[in-house]
Design a protein around this motif. Sequence first.
Motif, PDB file in Angstrom:
ATOM      1  N   GLU A  20      20.238  31.629  43.898  1.00 31.78           N
ATOM      2  CA  GLU A  20      19.648  31.875  42.571  1.00 31.78           C
ATOM      3  C   GLU A  20      20.443  32.933  41.818  1.00 31.78           C
ATOM      4  O   GLU A  20      20.795  32.777  40.651  1.00 31.78           O
ATOM      5  N   HIS A  21      20.714  34.010  42.528  1.00 29.29           N
ATOM      6  CA  HIS A  21      21.435  35.135  41.942  1.00 29.29           C
ATOM      7  C   HIS A  21      22.822  34.697  41.490  1.00 29.29           C
ATOM      8  O   HIS A  21      23.303  35.082  40.422  1.00 29.29           O
ATOM      9  N   SER A  22      23.439  33.868  42.304  1.00 29.34           N
ATOM     10  CA  SER A  22      24.793  33.419  42.029  1.00 29.34           C
ATOM     11  C   SER A  22      24.833  32.542  40.778  1.00 29.34           C
ATOM     12  O   SER A  22      25.789  32.569  40.004  1.00 29.34           O
ATOM     13  N   GLU A  23      23.767  31.766  40.588  1.00 29.85           N
ATOM     14  CA  GLU A  23      23.721  30.916  39.399  1.00 29.85           C
ATOM     15  C   GLU A  23      23.602  31.767  38.133  1.00 29.85           C
ATOM     16  O   GLU A  23      24.258  31.501  37.130  1.00 29.85           O
ATOM     17  N   LYS A  24      22.776  32.801  38.220  1.00 28.13           N
ATOM     18  CA  LYS A  24      22.576  33.661  37.051  1.00 28.13           C
ATOM     19  C   LYS A  24      23.714  34.654  36.861  1.00 28.13           C
ATOM     20  O   LYS A  24      23.995  35.085  35.744  1.00 28.13           O
ATOM     21  N   ASN A  25      24.330  35.054  37.964  1.00 26.77           N
ATOM     22  CA  ASN A  25      25.396  36.066  37.902  1.00 26.77           C
ATOM     23  C   ASN A  25      26.636  35.540  38.608  1.00 26.77           C
ATOM     24  O   ASN A  25      26.932  35.937  39.728  1.00 26.77           O
ATOM     25  N   PRO A  26      27.328  34.622  37.965  1.00 27.17           N
ATOM     26  CA  PRO A  26      28.446  33.979  38.662  1.00 27.17           C
ATOM     27  C   PRO A  26      29.537  34.958  39.089  1.00 27.17           C
ATOM     28  O   PRO A  26      30.267  34.682  40.030  1.00 27.17           O
ATOM     29  N   VAL A  27      29.628  36.088  38.418  1.00 25.37           N
ATOM     30  CA  VAL A  27      30.598  37.095  38.854  1.00 25.37           C
ATOM     31  C   VAL A  27      29.907  38.453  38.869  1.00 25.37           C
ATOM     32  O   VAL A  27      29.125  38.782  37.979  1.00 25.37           O
ATOM     33  N   LEU A  28      30.170  39.210  39.892  1.00 24.30           N
ATOM     34  CA  LEU A  28      29.616  40.561  39.962  1.00 24.30           C
ATOM     35  C   LEU A  28      30.370  41.483  39.038  1.00 24.30           C
ATOM     36  O   LEU A  28      31.585  41.383  38.910  1.00 24.30           O
ATOM     37  N   ARG A  29      29.669  42.405  38.449  1.00 28.35           N
ATOM     38  CA  ARG A  29      30.350  43.499  37.774  1.00 28.35           C
ATOM     39  C   ARG A  29      31.015  44.358  38.850  1.00 28.35           C
ATOM     40  O   ARG A  29      30.449  44.578  39.909  1.00 28.35           O
ATOM     41  N   ALA A  62      24.282  40.528  50.670  1.00 31.86           N
ATOM     42  CA  ALA A  62      24.464  39.154  50.173  1.00 31.86           C
ATOM     43  C   ALA A  62      24.594  39.148  48.650  1.00 31.86           C
ATOM     44  O   ALA A  62      25.508  38.533  48.088  1.00 31.86           O
ATOM     45  N   LEU A  63      23.695  39.865  47.992  1.00 30.38           N
ATOM     46  CA  LEU A  63      23.696  39.818  46.522  1.00 30.38           C
ATOM     47  C   LEU A  63      24.875  40.581  45.928  1.00 30.38           C
ATOM     48  O   LEU A  63      25.238  40.367  44.774  1.00 30.38           O
ATOM     49  N   ASN A  64      25.480  41.447  46.715  1.00 30.32           N
ATOM     50  CA  ASN A  64      26.657  42.174  46.235  1.00 30.32           C
ATOM     51  C   ASN A  64      27.971  41.559  46.717  1.00 30.32           C
ATOM     52  O   ASN A  64      29.023  42.181  46.609  1.00 30.32           O
ATOM     53  N   SER A  65      27.894  40.349  47.248  1.00 30.37           N
ATOM     54  CA  SER A  65      29.120  39.678  47.700  1.00 30.37           C
ATOM     55  C   SER A  65      29.753  38.934  46.525  1.00 30.37           C
ATOM     56  O   SER A  65      29.041  38.309  45.746  1.00 30.37           O
ATOM     57  N   PRO A  66      31.081  38.980  46.418  1.00 28.10           N
ATOM     58  CA  PRO A  66      31.744  38.162  45.395  1.00 28.10           C
ATOM     59  C   PRO A  66      31.334  36.698  45.567  1.00 28.10           C
ATOM     60  O   PRO A  66      31.336  36.182  46.683  1.00 28.10           O
ATOM     61  N   LYS A  67      30.964  36.063  44.476  1.00 26.66           N
ATOM     62  CA  LYS A  67      30.380  34.719  44.549  1.00 26.66           C
ATOM     63  C   LYS A  67      31.484  33.659  44.541  1.00 26.66           C
ATOM     64  O   LYS A  67      31.803  33.092  43.497  1.00 26.66           O
ATOM     65  N   THR A  68      32.009  33.385  45.698  1.00 28.25           N
ATOM     66  CA  THR A  68      33.149  32.457  45.756  1.00 28.25           C
ATOM     67  C   THR A  68      32.747  31.021  45.431  1.00 28.25           C
ATOM     68  O   THR A  68      33.596  30.195  45.137  1.00 28.25           O
ATOM     69  N   ASN A  69      31.464  30.731  45.517  1.00 27.44           N
ATOM     70  CA  ASN A  69      31.017  29.355  45.245  1.00 27.44           C
ATOM     71  C   ASN A  69      30.556  29.166  43.801  1.00 27.44           C
ATOM     72  O   ASN A  69      30.074  28.106  43.437  1.00 27.44           O
ATOM     73  N   SER A  70      30.691  30.211  42.979  1.00 30.99           N
ATOM     74  CA  SER A  70      30.077  30.147  41.654  1.00 30.99           C
ATOM     75  C   SER A  70      31.011  29.550  40.608  1.00 30.99           C
ATOM     76  O   SER A  70      32.199  29.337  40.856  1.00 30.99           O
ATOM     77  N   LYS A  71      30.459  29.336  39.427  1.00 28.54           N
ATOM     78  CA  LYS A  71      31.221  28.755  38.327  1.00 28.54           C
ATOM     79  C   LYS A  71      32.112  29.783  37.628  1.00 28.54           C
ATOM     80  O   LYS A  71      32.740  29.472  36.616  1.00 28.54           O
ATOM     81  N   ASP A 408      37.525  40.948  35.623  1.00 33.53           N
ATOM     82  CA  ASP A 408      36.867  41.288  36.882  1.00 33.53           C
ATOM     83  C   ASP A 408      35.958  42.495  36.707  1.00 33.53           C
ATOM     84  O   ASP A 408      34.791  42.472  37.099  1.00 33.53           O
ATOM     85  N   LYS A 409      36.485  43.534  36.102  1.00 30.39           N
ATOM     86  CA  LYS A 409      35.712  44.782  36.014  1.00 30.39           C
ATOM     87  C   LYS A 409      34.472  44.607  35.146  1.00 30.39           C
ATOM     88  O   LYS A 409      33.470  45.268  35.347  1.00 30.39           O
ATOM     89  N   GLN A 410      34.553  43.698  34.178  1.00 30.00           N
ATOM     90  CA  GLN A 410      33.390  43.475  33.314  1.00 30.00           C
ATOM     91  C   GLN A 410      32.473  42.376  33.849  1.00 30.00           C
ATOM     92  O   GLN A 410      31.489  42.006  33.217  1.00 30.00           O
ATOM     93  N   GLY A 411      32.813  41.838  34.996  1.00 27.33           N
ATOM     94  CA  GLY A 411      31.923  40.866  35.625  1.00 27.33           C
ATOM     95  C   GLY A 411      31.867  39.530  34.906  1.00 27.33           C
ATOM     96  O   GLY A 411      30.828  38.868  34.885  1.00 27.33           O
ATOM     97  N   LEU A 412      32.982  39.114  34.307  1.00 31.56           N
ATOM     98  CA  LEU A 412      32.966  37.870  33.530  1.00 31.56           C
ATOM     99  C   LEU A 412      33.523  36.687  34.314  1.00 31.56           C
ATOM    100  O   LEU A 412      32.908  35.626  34.386  1.00 31.56           O
ATOM    101  N   ILE A 413      34.692  36.890  34.887  1.00 37.65           N
ATOM    102  CA  ILE A 413      35.404  35.807  35.573  1.00 37.65           C
ATOM    103  C   ILE A 413      36.240  36.453  36.676  1.00 37.65           C
ATOM    104  O   ILE A 413      36.766  37.547  36.484  1.00 37.65           O
ATOM    105  N   LYS A 414      36.376  35.776  37.811  1.00 39.30           N
ATOM    106  CA  LYS A 414      37.375  36.227  38.785  1.00 39.30           C
ATOM    107  C   LYS A 414      38.548  35.261  38.729  1.00 39.30           C
ATOM    108  O   LYS A 414      38.410  34.071  39.007  1.00 39.30           O
TER     109      LYS A 414
END
Lengths: 452, 452
Positions: A20-29, A62-71, A408-414
Amino acid sequence: MKNNDKILDKTVAIIKKYYEHSEKNPVLRYASPETLKKNINLNIAQKGMNIDALFQEIEKIALNSPKTNSKGFFNLLVGGEIFPAVMAEMLTAVLNTTMHTYKSAGIHILIEQEVIRFLLKKVGYRKGDGIFWPGWSLTNMVAIVLARNEKYSSIKISGIRGKKLVGYTSDQAHYSTEKFISVTGLGKEAIRILPTDEKGKMNIRILEETILSDLKHGYIPFFVNATAWTTVLGAFDPIEKIVKIAKKYKLRLHVDAALWWGALLSKKHKQLLKGVELSDSVSRSLHKMMNVPLLAAVLLVKDPDILYKNFNENADYLFQMDDKALNPGNKSIQCGRRNDAFKVWTALKYLGETGYEKRINNEFANAKYAVAVIKKDKDFSLVLQPECINVCFQVKGKPASKICEALDKQGLIKVSYGKWRWEEFIRLMTVNADMTKADIDNFFKHVKTVKI
Amino acid sequence: MKNNDKILDKTVAIIKKYYEHSEKNPVLRYASPETLKKNINLNIAQKGMNIDALFQEIEKIALNSPKTNSKGFFNLLVGGEIFPAVMAEMLTAVLNTTMHTYKSAGIHILIEQEVIRFLLKKVGYRKGDGIFWPGWSLTNMVAIVLARNEKYSSIKISGIRGKKLVGYTSDQAHYSTEKFISVTGLGKEAIRILPTDEKGKMNIRILEETILSDLKHGYIPFFVNATAWTTVLGAFDPIEKIVKIAKKYKLRLHVDAALWWGALLSKKHKQLLKGVELSDSVSRSLHKMMNVPLLAAVLLVKDPDILYKNFNENADYLFQMDDKALNPGNKSIQCGRRNDAFKVWTALKYLGETGYEKRINNEFANAKYAVAVIKKDKDFSLVLQPECINVCFQVKGKPASKICEALDKQGLIKVSYGKWRWEEFIRLMTVNADMTKADIDNFFKHVKTVKI
């Protein structure tokens, strides 16, 4: 199992939250190590932690892991997932068998055999053999060892001594070739790193000239590494032409197809690997284009006896029952070994060849779409027409490294950048087959608008 | 996630069934490959399989897996489990991060650092460094490479050439030492395999004599491998004495403590590793005595710079942000790498040092109990008083190999046999810390009564 049931429930809850988190937050800040250490209690202590408290920390991990499966993840060649394969990898953790022998791994030996059989057929090795090892760069190391020992069988027992063996690869090949030729005792100087042509491919003329010059100076050519899909540009060395040179000068030909295996499943794209069946060995990372979890690397060899010949050791405490072919510990550089083939098998069973082909074709279609976007937009310029799914481009007036860091730093895209011939560029990988055109559009929107 | 929720539920159901089944059927009755292939549809096909049908096959795979966590498994040094660590390994599959860089792995880099910090403290390396690699025998390979390159730094670049390097190990050391000295280009002849004393330990007098003889004949001693817990007998080479020899002749000392790490957590038993802090490197398999899932192998080195020095490559497509220490890809022989440290961290957090100590002590107590049973029973004879948890014994009038095969084929117990000095014996490993005296009694009951 009662207490364990509770722990299993907690784990499942974390898995669901993660998605769920990954869908809403595809990239971590971006968070600094200091921040993460402040927020998550990592410290190993004298006293144990109760399950509730521990699983709160695990949830945070888990929630602070880089979301490698995300969009939002275009960073490396790992990305996306096939969910049933993830489940198979979870079961591998539970079943925890080790792949030396049929006695200790049973059905898991047969699963690996079936996957190897399938892969050999796809490559076109009629007999052949293969084995999964945790890390494709390790499979490249073994390819060098096999080539070295085939040139002089005495090396296995008596060592290299003064033999001036040399191998060949291109300047776009993976960096681990140098690392591993050094590990095998030949030294980094023993690999000739050949300049590539204007498309980043191995230059055959230079290859042959270098071999001739080496022969003239008393060196012994033994190995050539052809890269099928180079890391940065996604270029393909011309395998068929290299085969001829390899035959002419008696070099063992290894095809490093790490990134590329998926394409063999696609009728549309498999011609890029033409001639691969004429090589001596192939290595592949199935955790890349095939979107299964890390690690799923395999070495395939044409000679079905060569792995046994090189890696069989007399260990009677281990190999006590059953046929040689059922005890792959006999042909492995590892002793204990997980069943990395199970997730690959599951993905292949789930999708079938047909379903996989669709996924692979979609990865290509996304790359093609990205190229079209770049060509239409005056702010972008394409570095090279891609042969597969590495889309290398520049944003006018903005350094690629700065853009990637800001995204990356702004949590937009990796996403990461590459370099070639003194140019720096963004390297978009459309490796996640579940991405749509909208995801690609979203990628470019962020690239264009991010404040650097 | 909706469809995935259903798949996750199915997976959880299989996990629960597996544990129930494992409790009732601690060992599978032997099934031939032909039987398994008939009962389970392994064949990879053109067309995909629907989830229900696929997960029926996967359930069969799970229930037909050798039960390494059960009370009937004494086969190898893998056995038992710490359930929260299994859950962490499952999450590793879901999170699927790769450990090159902080950018791609974030918090997971910090988890590995914390585990390494803890392990270094336990070993007694004041500074030091370490890294997880998938397979402890690989960590032994790296130890040889480090020793070789430290002896002659030119080898990394220019190769071994004619240098007559020789290393030393005992005839009870793990078989992979020979395999890997061959991989590193020195040849199997470059490892002197020294006969052991009457307890299976390295004989110091013979070690020094062999070194002196090698020096006399123009060889260059560079490496000595001390085994702390040999595979078959569970013997400990005398580290403190070997340290003196290593210093005197300028050899790099590697301690292969693969099987043994757990004991450092036990105040009662850690004296067996006395002197380990004086070594140059240590390798360990935490998936053995520590009962976490495969693979969890680690190499620890005293010199904090040596891994970078030997394995750093210029790969600017990868290492683009953050401090060197946060990008362990710089010091790894692998490129992609799972976070194998997460399950270890979870086990350590859950149990604390104190809880782990209890488990380790129980493994020893079970071995002691087994020895008492053997000594009391006229049908049994002990081969060697164990130093730790390998209990080697014979059954009068019955060959060990026949007993082990019968126990396996009849689905009673999984255990293997060992050989030493022409004797064959059953090798009982009390590595599963959850076993009780009743489980040990059950083991002996079957050994005694099985029809061969």
